[in-house]
Design a protein around this motif. Structure first.
Motif, PDB file in Angstrom:
ATOM      1  N   UNK A   1      -8.194 -22.894   0.496  1.00  0.00           N
ATOM      2  CA  UNK A   1      -6.895 -22.472   1.044  1.00  0.00           C
ATOM      3  C   UNK A   1      -6.993 -22.190   2.549  1.00  0.00           C
ATOM      4  N   UNK A   2      -8.152 -21.724   3.009  1.00  0.00           N
ATOM      5  CA  UNK A   2      -8.279 -21.440   4.448  1.00  0.00           C
ATOM      6  C   UNK A   2      -8.267 -22.724   5.262  1.00  0.00           C
ATOM      7  N   UNK A   3      -8.988 -23.713   4.764  1.00  0.00           N
ATOM      8  CA  UNK A   3      -9.004 -25.000   5.456  1.00  0.00           C
ATOM      9  C   UNK A   3      -7.611 -25.633   5.434  1.00  0.00           C
ATOM     10  N   UNK A   4      -6.948 -25.538   4.270  1.00  0.00           N
ATOM     11  CA  UNK A   4      -5.602 -26.099   4.130  1.00  0.00           C
ATOM     12  C   UNK A   4      -4.642 -25.432   5.114  1.00  0.00           C
ATOM     13  N   UNK A   5      -4.709 -24.120   5.177  1.00  0.00           N
ATOM     14  CA  UNK A   5      -3.842 -23.367   6.074  1.00  0.00           C
ATOM     15  C   UNK A   5      -4.122 -23.759   7.529  1.00  0.00           C
ATOM     16  N   UNK A   6      -5.409 -23.883   7.876  1.00  0.00           N
ATOM     17  CA  UNK A   6      -5.758 -24.260   9.248  1.00  0.00           C
ATOM     18  C   UNK A   6      -5.256 -25.675   9.558  1.00  0.00           C
ATOM     19  N   UNK A   7      -5.428 -26.599   8.593  1.00  0.00           N
ATOM     20  CA  UNK A   7      -5.048 -27.990   8.866  1.00  0.00           C
ATOM     21  C   UNK A   7      -3.530 -28.183   8.864  1.00  0.00           C
ATOM     22  N   UNK A   8      -2.830 -27.337   8.088  1.00  0.00           N
ATOM     23  CA  UNK A   8      -1.366 -27.440   8.072  1.00  0.00           C
ATOM     24  C   UNK A   8      -0.728 -26.582   9.170  1.00  0.00           C
ATOM     25  N   UNK A   9      -1.563 -25.795   9.838  1.00  0.00           N
ATOM     26  CA  UNK A   9      -1.069 -24.883  10.881  1.00  0.00           C
ATOM     27  C   UNK A   9       0.004 -23.949  10.339  1.00  0.00           C
ATOM     28  N   UNK A  10      -0.210 -23.440   9.148  1.00  0.00           N
ATOM     29  CA  UNK A  10       0.727 -22.424   8.652  1.00  0.00           C
ATOM     30  C   UNK A  10       0.047 -21.481   7.675  1.00  0.00           C
ATOM     31  N   UNK A  11       0.535 -20.231   7.640  1.00  0.00           N
ATOM     32  CA  UNK A  11      -0.043 -19.292   6.686  1.00  0.00           C
ATOM     33  C   UNK A  11       0.355 -19.675   5.265  1.00  0.00           C
ATOM     34  N   UNK A  12      -0.517 -19.402   4.309  1.00  0.00           N
ATOM     35  CA  UNK A  12      -0.230 -19.700   2.906  1.00  0.00           C
ATOM     36  C   UNK A  12      -0.447 -18.434   2.098  1.00  0.00           C
ATOM     37  N   UNK A  13       0.590 -18.001   1.409  1.00  0.00           N
ATOM     38  CA  UNK A  13       0.511 -16.794   0.598  1.00  0.00           C
ATOM     39  C   UNK A  13       0.314 -17.208  -0.854  1.00  0.00           C
ATOM     40  N   UNK A  14      -0.567 -16.512  -1.558  1.00  0.00           N
ATOM     41  CA  UNK A  14      -0.685 -16.746  -2.997  1.00  0.00           C
ATOM     42  C   UNK A  14       0.087 -15.664  -3.732  1.00  0.00           C
ATOM     43  N   UNK A  15       0.563 -16.013  -4.910  1.00  0.00           N
ATOM     44  CA  UNK A  15       1.325 -15.038  -5.686  1.00  0.00           C
ATOM     45  C   UNK A  15       0.516 -13.768  -5.909  1.00  0.00           C
ATOM     46  N   UNK A  16      -0.792 -13.932  -6.109  1.00  0.00           N
ATOM     47  CA  UNK A  16      -1.678 -12.793  -6.341  1.00  0.00           C
ATOM     48  C   UNK A  16      -1.739 -11.850  -5.132  1.00  0.00           C
ATOM     49  N   UNK A  17      -1.389 -12.365  -3.936  1.00  0.00           N
ATOM     50  CA  UNK A  17      -1.384 -11.513  -2.739  1.00  0.00           C
ATOM     51  C   UNK A  17      -0.201 -10.551  -2.737  1.00  0.00           C
ATOM     52  N   UNK A  18       0.864 -10.910  -3.464  1.00  0.00           N
ATOM     53  CA  UNK A  18       2.093 -10.137  -3.326  1.00  0.00           C
ATOM     54  C   UNK A  18       2.510  -9.385  -4.581  1.00  0.00           C
ATOM     55  N   UNK A  19       1.893  -9.709  -5.717  1.00  0.00           N
ATOM     56  CA  UNK A  19       2.265  -8.974  -6.926  1.00  0.00           C
ATOM     57  C   UNK A  19       1.045  -8.771  -7.809  1.00  0.00           C
ATOM     58  N   UNK A  20       0.858  -7.537  -8.248  1.00  0.00           N
ATOM     59  CA  UNK A  20      -0.242  -7.248  -9.167  1.00  0.00           C
ATOM     60  C   UNK A  20       0.283  -7.376 -10.597  1.00  0.00           C
ATOM     61  N   UNK A  21      -0.096  -8.480 -11.250  1.00  0.00           N
ATOM     62  CA  UNK A  21       0.361  -8.726 -12.624  1.00  0.00           C
ATOM     63  C   UNK A  21      -0.734  -8.372 -13.627  1.00  0.00           C
ATOM     64  N   UNK A  22      -1.763  -7.710 -13.129  1.00  0.00           N
ATOM     65  CA  UNK A  22      -2.913  -7.412 -13.971  1.00  0.00           C
ATOM     66  C   UNK A  22      -2.832  -5.957 -14.425  1.00  0.00           C
ATOM     67  N   UNK A  23      -2.971  -5.720 -15.717  1.00  0.00           N
ATOM     68  CA  UNK A  23      -3.070  -4.339 -16.205  1.00  0.00           C
ATOM     69  C   UNK A  23      -3.975  -4.297 -17.428  1.00  0.00           C
ATOM     70  N   UNK A  24      -4.346  -3.107 -17.805  1.00  0.00           N
ATOM     71  CA  UNK A  24      -5.338  -2.924 -18.862  1.00  0.00           C
ATOM     72  C   UNK A  24      -4.955  -3.675 -20.138  1.00  0.00           C
TER      73      UNK A  24
END
Ligand SMILES: *[C@@H]1O[C@H](CO)[C@@H](O)[C@H](O)[C@H]1NC(C)=O
Length: 508
Positions: A126-149
């Motif tokens: 994803x870092x290489x992709x973001x660098x080559x596309x010249x844009x930030x890339x957000x993953x769903x996991x960055x913005x919502x915690x869907x994990x619980x016990x």
């Protein structure tokens, strides 16, 4: 300026000599593979700060969004390769709309539910992709915690399905594309704890009849304020237009559905217009810039040139693929340098393709092994013509990747496939692969699933398919088509696809 010139030419000569000596050194092996981009590492990527609120994600993605920033989002809803193509389309939409893509995790559709979902960045760099596309890339996991016990106890829901259920309005393309009363393709909403109300995308923007492939730029237009407003207004005639189209189709077997509320209500019964800040689409796989269909694979394909070629494998997948291939080709430890050794990959897709064969018998419909052998031979010649050295069978080995089972299916093991197979035919097929001196990767024997998890057999295979200097695949397989493009682009390699359907389909 003037006196610098001699120094410049000295440098040029030094660089040339160095490059030539490197090449001649590499030419002792089969090919200068380590000069290709498959083996190159991500150049120190420019880090784009993620346009989200700092800190760990909460149970609501809406908390993470920056108020003045716009995003775009879509869901996986098919087999994995098609889901990859769906994400590539989202990335292109991100470019066209100047919105930040939010990348969904992939669903284990063909892998078994207990593999759970997997984040985008576990598969792609994803870092290489973001660098080559010249844009930030957000993953769903960055913005919502869907994990619980609770959900983490069950492998099927591990990491997902938790968090607060958030209502949201999205566009849906599928009811308009299918034009048969179908609903949205929203398989992923439960795993991300979203409750979605959908507005059908208005009819009349298809670029391929009958109504399947849709004009991607029309979707982009819906992500701008005026386009969104127009789209919401036009969507009000969805029911009427659907009825018109369905009754005009010859031999239409589907009953025209009762008119539905627009937007379609979510599970809570809420009707929500498509979100302004997060433009959201259900599934954008069947779209194109100018003709749809095979557009992905055309030499001029916008989606390939703008996005697809930048989707390199994540470092872990690459290193596993290098290890598996090096082991299989028997490369001794002291000859391994962390790069992929040269080989030819063959992808023979057989098991599920055979389902379209009846009434023609399976063996008269799927391409015979001899068709793959002939194309491998042609690939060797084409590689030699391109300047690759030592492309003969002694030096350049072949690795077969196929979904053909190692054991012939029976009614006990696979009721769907068993009737298509003659007794012992799968074993006989693999024996003829071995008789040619070709290799394969036996994940069962190597315990790949227990070592790396269920996703990884498929991911390692897909990576290996892209990693040869030659590739021979199966026509009409998206997995083969994408592997061929990767081989050509990343490895400067060559290859082709074997046609099938009748005994002489691949005559050429
Ligand atoms: C997500 O929430 C769970 C349960 O509250 C917590 O244990 C976990 O650390 C959180 N994950 C992240 C990435 O914040």
């Amino acid at each position: 300026m003037y006196y610098r010139r001699p120094l410049f030419w000295v440098l040029v000569i030094v660089v040339c000599i160095f490059t030539l000596s490197t090449l001649s050194h590499l030419n002792n092996g089969p090919s200068p593979l380590s000069l290709t981009s498959w083996n190159s590492q991500s150049k120190a990527p420019a880090a784009y700060p993620l346009p989200i609120r700092p800190g760990p994600p909460t149970t609501r993605f809406k908390d993470a969004l920056l108020p003045d920033h716009k995003y775009i989002f879509t869901f996986p809803n098919a087999g994995w390769t098609n889901d990859v193509m769906n994400v590539a389309t989202l990335l292109l939409l991100g470019i066209l709309t100047r919105r930040t893509p939010i990348l969904s995790p992939f669903h284990p559709s063909h892998i078994g539910k207990d593999a759970s979902l997997i984040p985008f960045s576990k598969i792609f760099d994803i870092e290489r992709l973001s660098a080559e596309l010249h844009m930030p890339l957000v993953e769903f996991e960055d913005i919502k915690n869907t994990s619980d016990y609770q959900h983490d106890l069950d492998p099927v829901t591990r990491g997902y399905y938790g968090g607060e259920t958030e209502s949201m309005g999205c566009w849906t393309l599928w009811p308009t594309q299918a034009a048969n009363g179908a609903g949205a393709r929203s398989l992923a909403q439960d795993s991300l704890s979203l409750d979605l109300s959908f507005t059908p995308i208005p009819f009349g923007h298809e670029i391929e009849k009958p109504y399947l492939h849709w004009n991607l730029h029309y979707l982009a237009e819906l992500a701008f304020p005026a386009g969104r407003k127009d789209g919401i207004k036009q969507a009000q005639s969805f029911n009427e237009n659907l009825a018109k189209i369905m009754s005009s189709k010859p031999n239409n077997k589907d009953a025209i559905p009762e008119p539905r509320k627009i937007p379609f209500p979510n599970k809570k019964g809420e009707q929500i217009d498509p979100d302004e800040q997060v433009a959201c689409f259900d599934f954008v796989y069947f779209t194109g810039m100018y003709k749809g269909g095979t557009e992905w694979w055309d030499e001029s394909s916008p989606i390939w040139h703008l996005v697809g070629r930048h989707m390199h494998w994540a470092p872990l997948i690459k290193s596993l693929a290098i290890e598996y291939v090096s082991d299989r080709l028997g490369i001794p430890a002291n000859k391994r340098d962390g790069t992929m050794p040269p080989f030819i990959a063959v992808h023979a897709r057989r098991a599920d393709f055979a389902r379209v064969c009846p009434p023609r018998p399976r063996e008269e419909c799927l391409a015979p092994l001899s068709a793959y052998t002939r194309r491998v031979e042609e690939t060797r010649q084409a590689l030699a013509a391109k300047g690759f050295q030592n492309t003969g069978p002694e030096d350049l080995k072949v690795i077969m990747l196929s979904d053909e089972p190692k054991v012939t299916p029976t009614m006990e093991t696979d009721r769907l496939l068993a009737p298509l197979y003659a007794p012992g035919s799968a074993e006989a097929w693999w024996k003829s692969v071995a008789d040619q001196g070709w290799f394969w990767i036996d994940h069962e024997e190597l315990n790949s699933v227990s070592k790396h998890g269920k996703w990884y057999t498929m991911l390692i295979d897909a990576c290996i398919q892209s990693a040869g200097i030659g590739f021979v695949g199966t026509d009409r397989s998206t997995m083969s088509s994408i592997a061929l493009r990767r081989t050509e682009e990343w490895n400067n390699g060559v290859g082709s696809l074997v046609r099938w359907g009748r005994p002489d389909s691949d005559a050429h």
